[in-house]
Design an enzyme around this catalytic site. Sequence first.
Site, PDB file in Angstrom:
ATOM      1  N   CYS A   1      -5.689   8.194   8.937  1.00  0.00           N
ATOM      2  CA  CYS A   1      -5.873   7.646  10.279  1.00  0.00           C
ATOM      3  C   CYS A   1      -5.552   8.720  11.316  1.00  0.00           C
ATOM      4  O   CYS A   1      -4.613   9.501  11.145  1.00  0.00           O
ATOM      5  CB  CYS A   1      -4.949   6.441  10.479  1.00  0.00           C
TER       6      CYS A   1
ATOM      7  N   ARG B   1      -1.001  15.717  12.638  1.00  0.00           N
ATOM      8  CA  ARG B   1      -0.180  15.303  11.483  1.00  0.00           C
ATOM      9  C   ARG B   1      -0.008  16.527  10.582  1.00  0.00           C
ATOM     10  O   ARG B   1      -0.679  16.670   9.565  1.00  0.00           O
ATOM     11  CB  ARG B   1      -0.844  14.140  10.739  1.00  0.00           C
TER      12      ARG B   1
ATOM     13  N   LYS C   1       0.838  -1.207   0.000  1.00  0.00           N
ATOM     14  CA  LYS C   1       0.000   0.000   0.000  1.00  0.00           C
ATOM     15  C   LYS C   1       0.876   1.261   0.000  1.00  0.00           C
ATOM     16  O   LYS C   1       0.683   2.158  -0.812  1.00  0.00           O
ATOM     17  CB  LYS C   1      -0.884  -0.003   1.246  1.00  0.00           C
ATOM     18  N   ASN C   2       1.855   1.296   0.908  1.00  0.00           N
ATOM     19  CA  ASN C   2       2.621   2.532   1.073  1.00  0.00           C
ATOM     20  C   ASN C   2       3.622   2.774  -0.053  1.00  0.00           C
ATOM     21  O   ASN C   2       4.216   3.849  -0.143  1.00  0.00           O
ATOM     22  CB  ASN C   2       3.344   2.538   2.429  1.00  0.00           C
TER      23      ASN C   2
ATOM     24  N   ASP D   1       4.127   1.360  12.043  1.00  0.00           N
ATOM     25  CA  ASP D   1       2.971   0.664  11.456  1.00  0.00           C
ATOM     26  C   ASP D   1       2.816  -0.762  11.975  1.00  0.00           C
ATOM     27  O   ASP D   1       1.846  -1.434  11.629  1.00  0.00           O
ATOM     28  CB  ASP D   1       3.090   0.644   9.918  1.00  0.00           C
TER      29      ASP D   1
ATOM     30  N   ARG E   1      -8.707  -0.468   4.319  1.00  0.00           N
ATOM     31  CA  ARG E   1      -7.883   0.572   3.687  1.00  0.00           C
ATOM     32  C   ARG E   1      -6.521   0.023   3.272  1.00  0.00           C
ATOM     33  O   ARG E   1      -5.911   0.530   2.332  1.00  0.00           O
ATOM     34  CB  ARG E   1      -7.654   1.731   4.668  1.00  0.00           C
TER      35      ARG E   1
HETATM   36  C1  UD1 Z   1       3.850   7.291   6.136  1.00  0.00           C
HETATM   37  C2  UD1 Z   1       3.037   6.029   5.961  1.00  0.00           C
HETATM   38  C3  UD1 Z   1       2.457   5.586   7.300  1.00  0.00           C
HETATM   39  C4  UD1 Z   1       3.580   5.457   8.335  1.00  0.00           C
HETATM   40  C5  UD1 Z   1       4.436   6.707   8.388  1.00  0.00           C
HETATM   41  C6  UD1 Z   1       5.655   6.572   9.277  1.00  0.00           C
HETATM   42  C7  UD1 Z   1       2.165   6.144   3.702  1.00  0.00           C
HETATM   43  C8  UD1 Z   1       1.001   6.335   2.823  1.00  0.00           C
HETATM   44  N1  UD1 Z   1       1.966   6.287   5.029  1.00  0.00           N
HETATM   45  O1  UD1 Z   1       2.960   8.296   6.615  1.00  0.00           O
HETATM   46  O2  UD1 Z   1       1.807   4.331   7.115  1.00  0.00           O
HETATM   47  O3  UD1 Z   1       3.002   5.235   9.611  1.00  0.00           O
HETATM   48  O4  UD1 Z   1       4.905   7.056   7.070  1.00  0.00           O
HETATM   49  O5  UD1 Z   1       6.427   5.487   8.874  1.00  0.00           O
HETATM   50  O6  UD1 Z   1       3.254   5.839   3.268  1.00  0.00           O
HETATM   51  N2  UD1 Z   1       5.416  15.332  10.270  1.00  0.00           N
HETATM   52  C9  UD1 Z   1       5.480  16.678  10.538  1.00  0.00           C
HETATM   53  N3  UD1 Z   1       5.345  17.551   9.489  1.00  0.00           N
HETATM   54  C10 UD1 Z   1       5.170  17.144   8.205  1.00  0.00           C
HETATM   55  C11 UD1 Z   1       5.122  15.755   7.946  1.00  0.00           C
HETATM   56  C12 UD1 Z   1       5.248  14.865   9.006  1.00  0.00           C
HETATM   57  O7  UD1 Z   1       5.632  17.088  11.673  1.00  0.00           O
HETATM   58  O8  UD1 Z   1       5.051  17.979   7.311  1.00  0.00           O
HETATM   59  C13 UD1 Z   1       5.516  14.371  11.392  1.00  0.00           C
HETATM   60  C14 UD1 Z   1       4.203  13.576  11.580  1.00  0.00           C
HETATM   61  O9  UD1 Z   1       3.260  14.307  12.316  1.00  0.00           O
HETATM   62  C15 UD1 Z   1       4.676  12.340  12.294  1.00  0.00           C
HETATM   63  C16 UD1 Z   1       6.082  12.127  11.702  1.00  0.00           C
HETATM   64  O10 UD1 Z   1       6.442  13.350  11.087  1.00  0.00           O
HETATM   65  O11 UD1 Z   1       4.778  12.578  13.679  1.00  0.00           O
HETATM   66  C17 UD1 Z   1       6.142  11.013  10.687  1.00  0.00           C
HETATM   67  O12 UD1 Z   1       5.245  11.274   9.642  1.00  0.00           O
HETATM   68  P1  UD1 Z   1       5.565  10.847   8.140  1.00  0.00           P
HETATM   69  O13 UD1 Z   1       6.843  10.096   8.074  1.00  0.00           O
HETATM   70  O14 UD1 Z   1       5.407  12.053   7.293  1.00  0.00           O
HETATM   71  O15 UD1 Z   1       4.367   9.840   7.856  1.00  0.00           O
HETATM   72  P2  UD1 Z   1       3.399   9.816   6.597  1.00  0.00           P
HETATM   73  O16 UD1 Z   1       4.181  10.078   5.365  1.00  0.00           O
HETATM   74  O17 UD1 Z   1       2.192  10.604   6.892  1.00  0.00           O
END
Ligand code: UD1
Length: 418
Positions: free
Chosen positions: A115, A120, A22-23, A304, A397
Site C-alpha cells: 500500500c 517506506r 493477515k499480519n 491500521d 488484500r
Molecule cells: C506492518 C503491517 C502494517 C502496519 C505496520 C505498522 C504487516 C504485513 N504489515 O507494516 O499493516 O500498518 O506494520 O503497524 O504486518 N520504517 C523505516 N525503515 C525500515 C522499516 C520501516 O523507516 O526499514 C518506517 C516505515 O516507513 C514506517 C514505520 O517505520 O514509517 C513503520 O513501519 P513498519 O512497522 O516497518 O511497518 P510494516 O512492517 O511495513
Amino acid sequence: MGEYHIIGGRRLCGEVVIGGSKNAALPILAAAALGRRSVIHNCPKISDVECTLEILEILGCDVSYDGRTVVVDARGMASHALPKEQMTKMRSSMLFTGALLSRFGQFSAHNPGGCELGKRPINLHLNAFRSLGAKVTEGEQEFFATADRLEGCKICLDFPSVGATQNIMLAATLTQGVTTIKNAAKEPEIIDLQNFLVAAGAKVTGAGTGTVVIEGVDELRDVEYSVMPDRIVAGTYLAAAAITRGSVRLKNVVHGDIRPIFEKFSEMGAAVTLEEGAICLAAPDRLKGLGYLATNPHPAFPTDMQPQIMALLATARGNCTIDEAVFESRDKHVSELVKMGAQIENCNGSIFHIEGVAQLHGATVYAKDLRGGAALILAGLAAQGKTVVKDAVYVERGYEAMHNDLQALGADIKFISS
Ligand code: UD1
C-alpha cells in the site's frame, strides 16, 4: 477490479466469527521457508496470502491449501531468488529476505511493493543484515545479500518497525550465536511469530516486549500451528456497528490485542462488553468526537485503524484532530470521504482535523489502499443513498469476503466483480 455497491442506513446487528490475522499469517508463511513441513491453520483466504504462497512455490516449496489450512513443505526449497512480480505487489514479501539469508546465507530481491502510505524504506532491515555479517548490495530496483558466515549480535532499531523486527527474528533463527533486538516492535503479531518459531524448534524469547532474543539453532522441525485472530478485522467490524448505530457480537477475539481500539469506541460513547473470547458493542444514536487521537506503535492506537476511525469521526458529534504518526502519508481515503460530505482538513503533513457532520451522502469513491478502502465501505454503510466503492482489489488484500460478513449483519452491500 470489482466494486462494492452499498445502500446506506441499515443498522448492523448480529454476530461474526473473526478469522485468522493477515499480519500474523504473512510472517508465519515466510517463516515456513526456514523449516521442514509446516501445517498452518486459520490462514485467511485473502489475496496477500495467495501471493505469499506463490512466492513459496517459486522458491521450490511444496504448497497445498485445504480450506483455511495451508501445508508448506520447504525441504526441497533450493532457490534464493525472490520473484519480481510477487515482491513488487506486497511489502511483507520483504520477510522472505531474512528467511533466505538465514537458510542459504544469500538472497536476491526486488524493492517490495504494498500500500502507498508514503516513503517506506527498508534501511532498518538491510542494516540489521549487515550487523549480522551479510554483505548487502543495493541497486535501483533490486538488492542482494551474501554472507560467508552470519553471527548473532545486538541490533538496536531506530524505530520499533514491525517488519524489521520480524525479519531479524527470521534471519537470526538459523544463525549461530545470540541476536538481541532492542527497541523491538511489540505488536501481538510479533508474539504469534515467536510462538510459531518456538513450536518449530527455534529459541526465541521476549516477543511483546521491547527486547527480543534469538538464540540460533541448526535446524527446525515439523510444526502444526494456528494463526491468531485478526485484530484489525475485528476493529473494522466494531466500527461498522458503531457507525450504523448497530450492535454486534464478535467471537474469536483476544481482548488485550484489541483494547487500544475498543477503548476509543467506548470514549466515543459506544457500550462495549467483554465476554470470554468475545466482544459486544452497542452504539448510541450518535457517537462523540474524540478531540485528539494519535496513531503509534502497539500498545497505542494502531495506524491500521486510522482510516476506519476517521470515517466514524466524520459522522460523530464534535471534532477531532488525528495525528498519523506512523506513516508519512496514510491519507488516500481523505479526499474520498470528503466526496461523501465529510469535513476533513489536512492541517499539516499527517495531521487531520475532522468536524463531524450529521449525515454523509452516497457517492462513487475509489479504494486506493487496503484500510482506506475499508473506511469507505464503513462510510457507505452510514451514508444516505447509494455508495459505489471502486477498486475492491485493495480491500480483498486483507479482508476475506467482507461483504458476506456485512450482509450477515444486515447491511445492503453487494460485491460486483468485473
Ligand atoms: C506492518 C503491517 C502494517 C502496519 C505496520 C505498522 C504487516 C504485513 N504489515 O507494516 O499493516 O500498518 O506494520 O503497524 O504486518 N520504517 C523505516 N525503515 C525500515 C522499516 C520501516 O523507516 O526499514 C518506517 C516505515 O516507513 C514506517 C514505520 O517505520 O514509517 C513503520 O513501519 P513498519 O512497522 O516497518 O511497518 P510494516 O512492517 O511495513
